[in-house]
Every structure is written in structure tokens, then in C-alpha cells.
Scaffold this active site. Structure first.
Site, PDB file in Angstrom:
ATOM      1  N   ASP A   1      10.257  11.229  -8.543  1.00 29.46           N
ATOM      2  CA  ASP A   1       9.991  10.449  -7.198  1.00 29.46           C
ATOM      3  C   ASP A   1      10.791   9.230  -7.089  1.00 29.46           C
ATOM      4  O   ASP A   1      10.316   7.839  -6.894  1.00 29.46           O
ATOM      5  CB  ASP A   1       8.448  10.154  -7.295  1.00 29.46           C
ATOM      6  CG  ASP A   1       8.004   9.772  -5.513  1.00 29.46           C
ATOM      7  OD1 ASP A   1       8.740   9.951  -4.757  1.00 29.46           O
ATOM      8  OD2 ASP A   1       6.814   9.299  -5.526  1.00 29.46           O
TER       9      ASP A   1
ATOM     10  N   LYS B   1      -2.177  -1.808  -9.925  1.00 33.81           N
ATOM     11  CA  LYS B   1      -2.143  -0.341  -8.984  1.00 33.81           C
ATOM     12  C   LYS B   1      -3.355   0.099  -9.029  1.00 33.81           C
ATOM     13  O   LYS B   1      -3.753   0.622 -10.265  1.00 33.81           O
ATOM     14  CB  LYS B   1      -1.013   0.321  -9.314  1.00 33.81           C
ATOM     15  CG  LYS B   1      -0.785   1.591  -8.348  1.00 33.81           C
ATOM     16  CD  LYS B   1       0.555   2.161  -8.647  1.00 33.81           C
ATOM     17  CE  LYS B   1       0.859   3.205  -7.457  1.00 33.81           C
ATOM     18  NZ  LYS B   1       1.971   3.306  -6.793  1.00 33.81           N
TER      19      LYS B   1
ATOM     20  N   VAL C   1      -1.353  -1.922  -4.240  1.00 32.80           N
ATOM     21  CA  VAL C   1      -0.926  -2.424  -5.375  1.00 32.80           C
ATOM     22  C   VAL C   1      -1.409  -4.089  -4.985  1.00 32.80           C
ATOM     23  O   VAL C   1      -1.110  -4.753  -4.065  1.00 32.80           O
ATOM     24  CB  VAL C   1       0.687  -2.332  -5.372  1.00 32.80           C
ATOM     25  CG1 VAL C   1       0.893  -3.215  -6.472  1.00 32.80           C
ATOM     26  CG2 VAL C   1       0.644  -0.938  -5.566  1.00 32.80           C
TER      27      VAL C   1
ATOM     28  N   LYS D   1       0.878  -1.224  -0.016  1.00 31.29           N
ATOM     29  CA  LYS D   1      -0.001  -0.147  -0.046  1.00 31.29           C
ATOM     30  C   LYS D   1       0.866   1.013   0.023  1.00 31.29           C
ATOM     31  O   LYS D   1       2.019   1.343   0.583  1.00 31.29           O
ATOM     32  CB  LYS D   1      -1.005  -0.071   1.269  1.00 31.29           C
ATOM     33  CG  LYS D   1      -2.066  -1.074   1.165  1.00 31.29           C
ATOM     34  CD  LYS D   1      -2.953  -0.563   2.399  1.00 31.29           C
ATOM     35  CE  LYS D   1      -4.044  -1.817   2.346  1.00 31.29           C
ATOM     36  NZ  LYS D   1      -4.078  -2.908   3.163  1.00 31.29           N
TER      37      LYS D   1
HETATM   38  P1  ATP Z   1       4.269   5.941  -2.110  1.00 33.02           P
HETATM   39  O1  ATP Z   1       2.757   5.795  -2.523  1.00 33.02           O
HETATM   40  O2  ATP Z   1       4.260   6.863  -0.613  1.00 33.02           O
HETATM   41  O3  ATP Z   1       4.952   6.538  -3.082  1.00 33.02           O
HETATM   42  P2  ATP Z   1       5.030   3.436  -2.425  1.00 33.02           P
HETATM   43  O4  ATP Z   1       5.972   3.640  -3.451  1.00 33.02           O
HETATM   44  O5  ATP Z   1       5.636   2.119  -1.560  1.00 33.02           O
HETATM   45  O6  ATP Z   1       4.763   4.594  -1.622  1.00 33.02           O
HETATM   46  P3  ATP Z   1       3.137   2.247  -4.001  1.00 33.02           P
HETATM   47  O7  ATP Z   1       3.695   2.625  -5.394  1.00 33.02           O
HETATM   48  O8  ATP Z   1       1.646   1.969  -3.907  1.00 33.02           O
HETATM   49  O9  ATP Z   1       3.502   2.671  -2.741  1.00 33.02           O
HETATM   50  O10 ATP Z   1       3.642   0.650  -4.124  1.00 33.02           O
HETATM   51  C1  ATP Z   1       3.433  -0.130  -2.780  1.00 33.02           C
HETATM   52  C2  ATP Z   1       4.539  -1.281  -2.688  1.00 33.02           C
HETATM   53  O11 ATP Z   1       3.948  -2.247  -3.598  1.00 33.02           O
HETATM   54  C3  ATP Z   1       5.823  -0.995  -3.105  1.00 33.02           C
HETATM   55  O12 ATP Z   1       6.586  -0.744  -1.985  1.00 33.02           O
HETATM   56  C4  ATP Z   1       6.361  -2.384  -3.447  1.00 33.02           C
HETATM   57  O13 ATP Z   1       6.866  -3.272  -2.784  1.00 33.02           O
HETATM   58  C5  ATP Z   1       4.993  -2.866  -4.320  1.00 33.02           C
HETATM   59  N1  ATP Z   1       4.822  -2.993  -5.876  1.00 33.02           N
HETATM   60  C6  ATP Z   1       4.565  -1.667  -6.412  1.00 33.02           C
HETATM   61  N2  ATP Z   1       4.621  -1.739  -7.821  1.00 33.02           N
HETATM   62  C7  ATP Z   1       4.991  -3.205  -7.832  1.00 33.02           C
HETATM   63  C8  ATP Z   1       5.304  -4.114  -9.205  1.00 33.02           C
HETATM   64  N3  ATP Z   1       5.133  -3.719 -10.331  1.00 33.02           N
HETATM   65  N4  ATP Z   1       5.639  -5.140  -8.863  1.00 33.02           N
HETATM   66  C9  ATP Z   1       5.677  -5.898  -7.512  1.00 33.02           C
HETATM   67  N5  ATP Z   1       5.592  -5.036  -6.395  1.00 33.02           N
HETATM   68  C10 ATP Z   1       5.171  -3.780  -6.605  1.00 33.02           C
HETATM   69 MG    MG Z   2       5.702   3.584  -5.537  1.00 30.41          MG
END
Ligand code: ATP
Ligand code: MG
Length: 354
Positions: A191, A98, A83, A77
Site C-alpha cells: 500500500d 492509530k 490517527v 482519518k
Molecule cells: P487510508 O486509510 O485510506 O489508507 P490514510 O493513509 O490517509 O488513508 P491513515 O493511515 O489512517 O489513513 O492516516 C491518516 C492520516 O494521519 C495520514 O494521512 C497522516 O497525515 C496522518 N498520520 C498517520 N500516521 C501518522 C504518524 N505516525 N505520524 C504523524 N501523522 C500520521
Molecule cells: Mg495510512
């Protein structure tokens, strides 16, 4: 690891009610902006169809629709959404889905559509593929390439620090992604942080979430507001000045240094967990001298690489292309260093099946 609790029979929840985004949709639920169509069936670029599909997406010989994706579990999350690991019911292929709840104002829509368009058009082995994007009832869903070893944030949580040879391999791949974004697409990522650098079992490292910070800011109705962590933000960016590609380089330097020393590079007091508030972080980044790698613990090449990235004056930072040829990257090239060994030695997070 965020959101590790597996959820059974998790369904994509989309609100039934209309949200402000529907204001710009036609009665058929389709938004058309020039050559672009966005609706429940996905994002379509009418005139640029060929050009805009990524190489990985081109390999997909089937059309993805949300109904064909079944949720296996929640992977993580973030500040803007959830995700999920999903499987295509008919072909069995895994994707990361996502889901971003949008609540955007009319004037922000063009920028979001623009970000989605670029996102889906990116074609580089070091950028996570966005296979498709859907809009339905105020929710934007991105069907992403699934990276089965999670993010660099997950990796450092387990190993605490990453040794220089592996860091060089990670850096090279991230730089290849950045060279593509900066020099070929002429876009700034904005980012770069450990959770946006994803790893798979092949030892590949890819950048994700291009444009997502912009979408999130738009969704809270404040396009100039950043949503997420400010930790990796360059001084010029955190103070609201103009910034360019070199802002991503600052962030990369901070990420790499954090992976090497095992903590966020700016010194915090022993008992302090994170930053008490944004202004303290801002002051630290703006006033204090930039962090560097301790020369008694790291090679001269590594120290020089970090200092080529973390410079307060953006003009003093090296470009992504020049950094690819930096002695730190060159030192470990052709040395047969496989990142797969590092990620395979990790205890696999419960959410990531081998
Ligand atoms: P923020 O939203 O504050 O930028 P974040 O990058 O951790 O934080 P998300 O981009 O929603 O938030 O991703 C949450 C988590 O999901 C990530 O930390 C990662 O572990 C996992 N994740 C995201 N995209 C993928 C993907 N394409 N494949 C596998 N895991 C993923
Ligand atoms: Mg992210």
C-alpha cells in the site's frame, strides 16, 4: 489534510460490547498464538522479545500503556480508523496513536496477529516505528512514532509539485525502506501511496502502514478485499493476478511521478475529480500505456527512473536495490540537499505543532 478539526478532551472510545474478535480470546481477555500474546496490555512475543523490539522502541526505557497516553488532537482519518496525536503523561513524549475498529472473523485472526508481529518487529530508519500494539474490546491500537510534518499527501497539497533534487532525496529514503522490507524481511508493503510516506522536521521520510491494509480487509471479513485507494496499484495486482515486490515499485513510480507533475499520472478529463468508478480505473491501468515523465519538462535521469518503475510487465521493473543506484538518485547524492528546508518552508498544518 484529513480530519483537521481539533477535538477537545478526546477520549479513546472502545466499545463496551463484545465483538466477534473476543471469540478467540481466553476468559482473561488474552489471545495466545504460539509465542505471541495479545491483550489489553499489548502485544508480547514471549520467545523473541529481544529480537522483535525495534531499535527506537529499545530506547524507550518505559513501558507504554494506553492509560498513560493523553490525546492532544486528531491528526487524520483513514478508511480504517483514526490517527491521534497523543502525549505520554509522565515522560511528555509524543506518539501517533492509530486506532482500528476490528470486526474480524475467527479465520482471519492468525493473519492479523502475523501482521502485528511483523509490524512491531520492523527495524529500519526509514520505516515508522510501531512501539506497541494493543487489543481491547475489538479495537486494535498502534502506538506509532510521531512524524511531525505529516504525509507526502499533505506536502503536495501545499506545494503542488516537488522539484527533482528534493524528489531524489525523498526517493532514496523510501527505497532504503523498501530494500529493508523486500531484501531483509522478505515482505511486500502492498500500500505504497502518498499518505503512507511520512515526513518529520529533520527531513526524514519513512514508510508507514505496513500490513494495515491486510488488517482492514480482514476486519470487514473479506481477506482478499483491498481497503483504501486503488490508484497506485500495479496492473497485476488490480486484476487479481499474483504479484511480488515489484508491485511496490510500480506504486513508488506512480507516487514520485504524481509529486513531480502535481496530479495523478493517468490523464483525467479537466472537470473530472477522481475516478467515477473502480472499473474505469482498472481499465485505464490495464489497457492504457503506462504513464511516463514528459521529457521536455524533466531530466533524462528522472524520466529513466520513472520508466524503470512504471512498467506494465513486472519483470521489466527495476528492484528497490538497483533503483538505489539509479543515476537519478546518484545525481543528487552528496549535494547537500536537505529536505528539512522543503518541509520547514511549508505552512505547517494546524494539527502539526512545530
Ligand atoms: P487510508 O486509510 O485510506 O489508507 P490514510 O493513509 O490517509 O488513508 P491513515 O493511515 O489512517 O489513513 O492516516 C491518516 C492520516 O494521519 C495520514 O494521512 C497522516 O497525515 C496522518 N498520520 C498517520 N500516521 C501518522 C504518524 N505516525 N505520524 C504523524 N501523522 C500520521
Ligand atoms: Mg495510512
Amino acid at each position: 489534510m484529513k480530519g483537521t478539526k481539533p477535538l477537545k478532551q478526546l477520549k479513546l472510545s472502545v466499545p463496551a460490547e463484545k465483538t466477534p474478535i473476543t471469540d478467540f480470546l481466553t476468559a482473561s481477555g488474552t489471545f495466545q498464538d504460539g509465542d505471541l500474546l495479545l491483550n489489553q496490555k499489548g502485544l508480547r512475543l514471549i520467545s523473541e522479545e529481544k529480537e522483535t523490539r525495534s531499535s527506537d522502541a529499545k530506547e524507550l526505557d518505559f513501558q507504554i500503556s494506553l492509560e498513560d497516553l493523553e490525546t492532544i488532537k486528531v491528526i487524520g482519518k483513514g478508511s480504517g480508523g483514526v490517527v491521534q496525536l497523543v502525549r505520554h503523561k509522565w515522560v511528555g513524549r509524543l506518539f501517533a496513536l492509530k486506532v482500528i475498529q476490528m470486526n474480524i472473523q475467527e479465520d482471519a485472526r492468525k493473519q492479523i496477529v502475523q501482521e502485528l508481529k511483523i509490524n512491531q518487529a520492523l527495524q529500519c530508519p526509514h520505516i515508522v516505528v510501531c512501539h506497541h500494539s494493543f487489543y481491547h474490546n475489538g479495537v486494535i491500537s498502534l502506538v506509532l512514532e510521531y512524524m511531525d510534518r505529516g504525509s507526502l499527501a499533505d506536502v503536495i497539497k501545499q506545494v503542488k509539485t516537488i522539484l527533482e533534487p528534493y524528489l531524489a532525496v525523498v526517493c532514496k529514503q523510501v527505497l532504503q525502506g523498501l530494500v529493508y522490507l523486500h531484501n531483509e524481511r522478505h515482505v511486500i508493503h502492498r500500500d505504497i501511496k502518498p499518505s503512507n510516506l511520512l515526513v518529520n522536521h529533520k527531513g526524514e521520510v519513512k514508510i508507514t502502514d505496513f500490513g494495515v491494509s491486510v488488517m482492514l480487509a480482514s476486519s470487514i471479513g473479506q481477506r482478499d478485499t483491498f481497503v483504501g485507494t486503488y490508484n497506485y496499484m500495479s496492473p497485476e495486482r488490480i486484476t487479481g493476478s499474483t504479484y511480488d515486490y515489484s508491485s511496490d515499485i510500480w506504486s513508488l513510480g506512480m507516487v514520485v511521478l504524481e509529486c513531480a507533475i502535481g496530479r495523478f499520472p493517468y490523464k483525467q478529463s479537466e472537470e473530472q475529480q477522481g475516478w467515477p468508478n473502480f472499473y474505469e480505473l482498472l481499465e485505464t491501468i490495464v489497457v492504457k500505456s503506462p504513464p511516463s515523465a514528459p521529457p521536455d519538462q524533466f531530466s533524462p535521469e528522472f524520466c529513466s527512473f520513472i520508466s524503470a518503475c512504471i512498467q506494465k510487465d513486472p519483470r521489466d521493473r527495476m528492484s528497490s536495490l538497483d533503483l538505489l543506484n539509479h543515476p537519478f538518485i546518484k545525481k543528487f547524492e552528496n549535494k547537500d540537499i536537505h529536505l528539512a528546508i522543503l518541509v520547514d518552508s511549508l505552512e505547517v498544518p494546524v494539527n502539526f505543532p512545530r
